[in-house]
Design an enzyme around this catalytic site. Structure first.
Site, PDB file in Angstrom:
ATOM      1  N   PRO A   2      44.959  45.068  35.039  1.00 22.38           N
ATOM      2  CA  PRO A   2      45.903  45.407  36.105  1.00 22.38           C
ATOM      3  C   PRO A   2      45.210  45.629  37.449  1.00 22.38           C
ATOM      4  CG  PRO A   2      46.392  46.669  34.131  1.00 22.38           C
ATOM      5  CD  PRO A   2      45.096  45.968  33.891  1.00 22.38           C
ATOM      6  N   GLU A   3      45.623  44.860  38.439  1.00 20.70           N
ATOM      7  CA  GLU A   3      45.215  45.065  39.822  1.00 20.70           C
ATOM      8  C   GLU A   3      46.481  45.476  40.582  1.00 20.70           C
ATOM      9  OE1 GLU A   3      42.844  41.805  41.358  1.00 20.70           O
ATOM     10  OE2 GLU A   3      42.209  41.246  39.352  1.00 20.70           O
ATOM     11  N   LYS A  61      45.156  50.829  42.407  1.00 22.99           N
ATOM     12  CA  LYS A  61      45.477  50.374  41.049  1.00 22.99           C
ATOM     13  C   LYS A  61      45.984  51.493  40.165  1.00 22.99           C
ATOM     14  CE  LYS A  61      41.578  47.174  41.464  1.00 22.99           C
ATOM     15  NZ  LYS A  61      40.242  46.851  40.939  1.00 22.99           N
ATOM     16  N   ARG A 266      30.172  39.907  37.538  1.00 21.34           N
ATOM     17  CA  ARG A 266      31.548  39.477  37.286  1.00 21.34           C
ATOM     18  C   ARG A 266      31.727  38.016  37.656  1.00 21.34           C
ATOM     19  NH1 ARG A 266      34.267  44.932  39.004  1.00 21.34           N
ATOM     20  NH2 ARG A 266      32.636  46.155  38.033  1.00 21.34           N
TER      21      ARG A 266
END
Length: 287
Positions: A2-3, A61, A266
């Site tokens: 979730p962003e 967030k 990432r």
DNA sequence: CCCCAGTCCTGCGGGC
DNA sequence: TGCCCGCAGGACTGGG
């Protein structure tokens, strides 16, 4: 993961709890490692019992449930957490529930497969210090173009890495950072201090455009299927992704093969043709 | 100031 | 076929 768009979708999905009264706050039976809840659940329950819910906000967030005492219950989903009002995906990963009265909605649930998520109850003073201690920047959808640029422009870091820094801007995560830079036509390894005013304007404009469009599509549900809205339904923005998780596939804009690189441990996805190290993709209108 | 590796945690998929 | 390892990454920490 979730962003901002996924968390905003969760927030909108639980707005019906406004006006409800908290009957009890409790951990749910769960064989997994207990998630972090602060303060201890008995003390958190005592502070929430009988309180009416007056608002549901979002901070980057995080989902923020405000009660009449002005205490704020903060849900931080991190990787796999969900704030739900309907059937959770599984019962074994259900972590927390807020039992409600005087409402059509029975309970507010926190579900988290991996258990990295956190729940915290903050007093108004705690919340104010959290906002002002520099650990969290302004929300990505609130910040204006001037403030946005000023928060990055002197940094020597790479733009993609900087966009993930919640102390600079709150809400952008790994997926949307790649999408934003692709739309803006900016190479993810561009150093912040070398970007022009015009480029910062493009990034700001594209950030707003991507996040708002993703909210319209109710977020991105990736192949692991974890993310769901508050009614346990999938989002659909994953069908609109231009670069994220599309390594080796053709750019939908120019046909060039999408590349994957690693920045700050990432994955970053980008199109080397659309995102040259020089300048903004000319075909994109900004402002 | 910034970077990097490690930590938390689970499920999944690639590779042997 | 089955098992194991590594990967996914948000937020944070400690060391350089």
């Amino acid at each position: 993961m979730p962003e901002l768009p996924e968390v905003e979708t969760m927030r909108r999905g639980i707005l019906g709890i406004v006006g409800a009264t908290v009957h009890a706050a409790a951990r749910t039976p769960c064989r997994k490692q207990p998630i972090s809840i602060s303060p201890r659940i008995d003390r958190l329950n005592r502070r929430l019992q009988g309180q009416t819910i007056v608002d549901v906000e979002r901070l980057g967030k995080r989902v923020v449930v405000v009660v009449e005492s002005a205490d704020r219950l903060i849900f931080e989903p991190r990787m796999t957490g969900l704030v739900l009002i309907d059937a959770p995906p599984t019962t074994e990963h259900l972590r927390f529930e807020l039992q409600l009265e005087d409402s059509a909605i029975d309970r507010l649930l926190f579900w988290d497969r991996r258990g990295l998520g956190r729940i915290a109850l903050l007093s108004p003073a705690d919340y104010q210090s959290k906002l002002s201690d520099g650990s969290l920047g302004p929300d990505a959808l609130s910040v204006d173009a001037i403030e946005f640029r000023s928060r990055f422009k002197n940094s020597r870091r790479e733009i993609k890495v900087s966009l993930l820094d919640q102390a600079a801007i709150a809400g952008v995560g790994n997926l949307y950072a790649s999408e934003i830079l692709h739309l803006a036509g900016i190479h993810p390894q561009s150093r912040c201090h070398r970007l022009s005013v015009k480029q910062w304007g493009a990034i700001h404009t594209c950030m707003r455009a991507i996040l708002q469009k993703a909210i319209q599509y109710e977020g991105s549900t990736l192949s692991d299927g974890t993310y769901r809205n508050a009614l346990n339904e999938s989002g659909s923005y994953q069908n609109e992704h231009q670069v994220y998780d599309r390594a080796g596939q053709p750019c939908r804009y120019c046909g060039q093969s999408i590349q994957r690189i690693v920045q700050a441990q990432r994955s970053t996805f980008f199109c080397a043709r659309c995102q040259s190290r020089r300048g903004i993709r000319p075909q994109i209108e900004h402002g």
